[in-house]
Design a protein around this motif. Sequence first.
Motif, PDB file in Angstrom:
ATOM      1  N   TYR A  33      -7.555  53.427 -28.938  1.00 52.93           N
ATOM      2  CA  TYR A  33      -7.891  53.686 -30.175  1.00 52.93           C
ATOM      3  C   TYR A  33      -9.569  53.504 -29.873  1.00 52.93           C
ATOM      4  CZ  TYR A  33      -7.236  48.773 -29.709  1.00 52.93           C
ATOM      5  OH  TYR A  33      -7.317  47.414 -29.209  1.00 52.93           O
ATOM      6  N   CYS A  34     -10.033  52.736 -28.844  1.00 56.65           N
ATOM      7  CA  CYS A  34     -11.489  52.078 -28.856  1.00 56.65           C
ATOM      8  C   CYS A  34     -12.335  53.103 -27.934  1.00 56.65           C
ATOM      9  CB  CYS A  34     -11.265  50.774 -28.139  1.00 56.65           C
ATOM     10  SG  CYS A  34     -12.584  49.877 -28.172  1.00 56.65           S
ATOM     11  N   ILE A  35     -13.544  53.062 -28.341  1.00 59.84           N
ATOM     12  CA  ILE A  35     -14.846  53.835 -27.733  1.00 59.84           C
ATOM     13  C   ILE A  35     -15.659  52.859 -26.958  1.00 59.84           C
ATOM     14  CG2 ILE A  35     -16.157  54.318 -29.416  1.00 59.84           C
ATOM     15  CD1 ILE A  35     -16.120  57.145 -28.354  1.00 59.84           C
ATOM     16  N   VAL A  36     -15.437  51.625 -27.351  1.00 64.52           N
ATOM     17  CA  VAL A  36     -16.498  50.585 -26.718  1.00 64.52           C
ATOM     18  C   VAL A  36     -16.855  50.563 -25.263  1.00 64.52           C
ATOM     19  CG1 VAL A  36     -16.943  47.931 -26.737  1.00 64.52           C
ATOM     20  CG2 VAL A  36     -16.071  48.912 -28.830  1.00 64.52           C
ATOM     21  N   TRP A  37     -15.675  50.842 -24.503  1.00 58.65           N
ATOM     22  CA  TRP A  37     -15.829  50.878 -23.206  1.00 58.65           C
ATOM     23  C   TRP A  37     -16.904  52.110 -22.732  1.00 58.65           C
ATOM     24  CZ3 TRP A  37     -14.600  55.212 -20.078  1.00 58.65           C
ATOM     25  CH2 TRP A  37     -13.846  56.036 -20.704  1.00 58.65           C
ATOM     26  N   LYS A  38     -17.123  53.056 -23.613  1.00 61.58           N
ATOM     27  CA  LYS A  38     -17.957  54.086 -23.342  1.00 61.58           C
ATOM     28  C   LYS A  38     -19.412  53.672 -23.626  1.00 61.58           C
ATOM     29  CE  LYS A  38     -15.094  58.150 -23.312  1.00 61.58           C
ATOM     30  NZ  LYS A  38     -14.862  59.490 -24.155  1.00 61.58           N
ATOM     31  N   CYS A  71       4.190  44.855 -32.433  1.00 62.21           N
ATOM     32  CA  CYS A  71       5.495  45.578 -32.101  1.00 62.21           C
ATOM     33  C   CYS A  71       5.238  46.067 -30.554  1.00 62.21           C
ATOM     34  CB  CYS A  71       5.366  46.813 -32.892  1.00 62.21           C
ATOM     35  SG  CYS A  71       6.843  48.245 -32.507  1.00 62.21           S
ATOM     36  N   THR A  72       6.098  46.001 -29.705  1.00 59.13           N
ATOM     37  CA  THR A  72       6.079  46.418 -28.219  1.00 59.13           C
ATOM     38  C   THR A  72       5.763  47.928 -28.214  1.00 59.13           C
ATOM     39  OG1 THR A  72       7.491  44.470 -27.343  1.00 59.13           O
ATOM     40  CG2 THR A  72       7.467  46.622 -26.151  1.00 59.13           C
ATOM     41  N   GLU A  73       6.266  48.671 -28.820  1.00 57.77           N
ATOM     42  CA  GLU A  73       6.187  50.104 -29.046  1.00 57.77           C
ATOM     43  C   GLU A  73       4.765  50.437 -29.360  1.00 57.77           C
ATOM     44  OE1 GLU A  73      10.269  49.324 -28.499  1.00 57.77           O
ATOM     45  OE2 GLU A  73       9.098  48.635 -30.310  1.00 57.77           O
ATOM     46  N   THR A  74       4.549  49.858 -30.268  1.00 59.91           N
ATOM     47  CA  THR A  74       2.950  50.177 -30.792  1.00 59.91           C
ATOM     48  C   THR A  74       2.111  49.837 -29.804  1.00 59.91           C
ATOM     49  OG1 THR A  74       3.996  49.821 -32.975  1.00 59.91           O
ATOM     50  CG2 THR A  74       1.478  49.960 -32.829  1.00 59.91           C
ATOM     51  N   LEU A  75       2.111  48.629 -29.248  1.00 59.41           N
ATOM     52  CA  LEU A  75       1.361  48.193 -28.085  1.00 59.41           C
ATOM     53  C   LEU A  75       1.303  49.156 -27.006  1.00 59.41           C
ATOM     54  CD1 LEU A  75       2.250  44.298 -28.492  1.00 59.41           C
ATOM     55  CD2 LEU A  75       0.052  45.283 -29.006  1.00 59.41           C
ATOM     56  N   ALA A  76       2.208  49.907 -26.645  1.00 58.85           N
ATOM     57  CA  ALA A  76       2.314  50.596 -25.562  1.00 58.85           C
ATOM     58  C   ALA A  76       1.469  51.769 -25.887  1.00 58.85           C
ATOM     59  CB  ALA A  76       3.799  51.082 -25.149  1.00 58.85           C
ATOM     60  N   ARG A  77       1.798  52.441 -27.046  1.00 59.98           N
ATOM     61  CA  ARG A  77       0.860  53.508 -27.542  1.00 59.98           C
ATOM     62  C   ARG A  77      -0.669  53.127 -27.444  1.00 59.98           C
ATOM     63  NH1 ARG A  77       4.880  54.029 -31.113  1.00 59.98           N
ATOM     64  NH2 ARG A  77       3.478  53.527 -33.030  1.00 59.98           N
ATOM     65  N   GLY A 125     -13.091  60.969 -29.941  1.00 62.97           N
ATOM     66  CA  GLY A 125     -13.296  60.804 -28.599  1.00 62.97           C
ATOM     67  C   GLY A 125     -12.468  59.703 -27.929  1.00 62.97           C
ATOM     68  N   THR A 126     -11.345  59.371 -28.749  1.00 66.07           N
ATOM     69  CA  THR A 126     -10.381  58.345 -28.184  1.00 66.07           C
ATOM     70  C   THR A 126      -8.867  59.163 -28.113  1.00 66.07           C
ATOM     71  OG1 THR A 126      -9.835  57.524 -30.414  1.00 66.07           O
ATOM     72  CG2 THR A 126     -11.589  56.511 -29.203  1.00 66.07           C
ATOM     73  N   PRO A 127      -8.039  58.688 -27.388  1.00 64.10           N
ATOM     74  CA  PRO A 127      -6.701  59.373 -27.274  1.00 64.10           C
ATOM     75  C   PRO A 127      -6.100  59.321 -28.474  1.00 64.10           C
ATOM     76  CG  PRO A 127      -7.251  58.214 -25.246  1.00 64.10           C
ATOM     77  CD  PRO A 127      -8.359  57.964 -26.041  1.00 64.10           C
ATOM     78  N   ALA A 128      -6.022  58.236 -29.314  1.00 58.15           N
ATOM     79  CA  ALA A 128      -5.241  58.032 -30.375  1.00 58.15           C
ATOM     80  C   ALA A 128      -5.736  58.839 -31.780  1.00 58.15           C
ATOM     81  CB  ALA A 128      -5.663  56.450 -30.891  1.00 58.15           C
ATOM     82  N   ALA A 129      -6.994  59.397 -31.699  1.00 58.08           N
ATOM     83  CA  ALA A 129      -7.402  60.294 -32.590  1.00 58.08           C
ATOM     84  C   ALA A 129      -6.588  61.557 -32.855  1.00 58.08           C
ATOM     85  CB  ALA A 129      -8.946  60.513 -32.467  1.00 58.08           C
ATOM     86  N   THR A 130      -6.115  62.003 -31.712  1.00 58.70           N
ATOM     87  CA  THR A 130      -5.524  63.334 -31.619  1.00 58.70           C
ATOM     88  C   THR A 130      -3.918  63.025 -31.459  1.00 58.70           C
ATOM     89  OG1 THR A 130      -5.789  63.575 -29.095  1.00 58.70           O
ATOM     90  CG2 THR A 130      -7.534  64.503 -30.959  1.00 58.70           C
ATOM     91  N   MET A 131      -3.440  61.810 -31.736  1.00 63.29           N
ATOM     92  CA  MET A 131      -1.972  61.414 -31.539  1.00 63.29           C
ATOM     93  C   MET A 131      -1.255  62.050 -32.666  1.00 63.29           C
ATOM     94  SD  MET A 131      -1.517  57.530 -30.135  1.00 63.29           S
ATOM     95  CE  MET A 131      -2.230  56.948 -28.356  1.00 63.29           C
ATOM     96  N   PRO A 132      -0.081  62.474 -32.590  1.00 64.55           N
ATOM     97  CA  PRO A 132       0.728  62.973 -33.440  1.00 64.55           C
ATOM     98  C   PRO A 132       1.211  61.770 -34.661  1.00 64.55           C
ATOM     99  CG  PRO A 132       2.369  62.873 -31.561  1.00 64.55           C
ATOM    100  CD  PRO A 132       0.832  62.422 -31.136  1.00 64.55           C
TER     101      PRO A 132
END
Length: 440
Positions: free
Chosen positions: A153-158, A261-267, A334-341
């Motif tokens: 969810y994060c773009i800080v590393w960029k 939540c473990t499943e959320t943390l994995a995503r 620009g983050t993977p989460a932005a286009t997640m279903p």
Amino acid sequence: MSNPTVHVVNLGCRVNRVESDRMTVELDRRGFDLVDEDDAEIVVINTCAVTGEAEAKTRKAVRHALGCARDPWVIVTGCAVNLHADVLTALSERVIAEPSKAKVAACAERLVADRLRDSPHSDDYDATTLTDLLGRSRIGVKVQDGCDNRCSYCIVWKARGPERSVALDRVLDDVRAAAASGIAEVVLTGVNLGAYRASDGSGKVLGIDGLLESIVRDTDIPHIRLSSIEPMDIDEALLARMAAHPTRVAPFLHVPIQSGCTETLARMNRPYDADDLLDLVDMIRGAVPGIALSGDLIVGFPGETDEEFECTRALVERIGFSRLHVFRYSARPGTPAATMPDQVPAQTMAARSAVIRALVDKTSRADAAARIGTIERAVIEYPGRGTLGSFHRVIVDDASDDLVGRLVDVAIMDVDSHGVLRGRVVRSAGAGAEASVDSR
């Protein structure tokens, strides 16, 4: 001839706040008068881009500055500039992008070079500058920048770049300067604080635990607080350092868990699961009795079901946070989460946020009430008002004007209906003292 005028606007995180403070001091050193935004010839904006909403606030701040009475030049710096400088400079020819925060003061100086040429100013400043300019009892000291994590969810590393640490000598100099200027507490900050790595001068590499020990041993700063630190960077060595110096190091950690939540943390691409968090909290509380835990949490992350949210709610309740920053998920392009279903509807996020906030209001009050009958150190920020090492607010009626800006030991007597503690001064704490105090 009057000095040129400047105003500094800070947006975003604790690290930005520290960097804005440093820019403010440097601008003063170069001869600028620090004024309100409407009176400034130059407005410096330290931008944020952690979410799409943060970037929108950045653009709003730039447009507001451009509309100020003196038609100022606007110097933008920070994360939004590193990602999308062209978007900001397109707002006006009076907007100047300066990616390097260390060069902002020089950039401002060039804009008004003719005004400064004959204006007397110091090439240095004494130790009182920090308190004279910023008027605080607590100040941040930046020790680290950048992040190598890749949370989805994060773009800080960029925006911030790879992890890098401030040299130990530089950190110690900054802390000593704060102590000499009368600052009661320093807050060690970094984009990824737990990633601190620097040489001690003898070839040994220090982590955040070694840095903390060096500050305790080699400076006279009365009180030290750690800013946000990732769960995976908290270990027994760090907790042992905190426990060894209970009157110099605040019994407080801000841990951005983000989900329970473990499943959320994995995503989210976080490198731990829910059981790891519970084990960590047990380790923290076992090592540092009476510690207060704060944190960050995202609700409504893509794919978060009712069942996943309930796992998070239950974990938050079990941990018993003294405070928790609850964020509704905001898609960052620009983050993977932005286009997640399975993006979560706004109304669902709002409802979940309200549930967590109500829960944390209860756990915060419980944490405060559990401190009744103990003695805890506090920085007195205003007559009769202070902040405890656990970061709870405290009313101290006998904390007179002469104690403002000082570190004192406070006996906790009661808590009001809003969860605000009330206490009385036991004694004023001397710089560097390791007095024995009661703990929960």
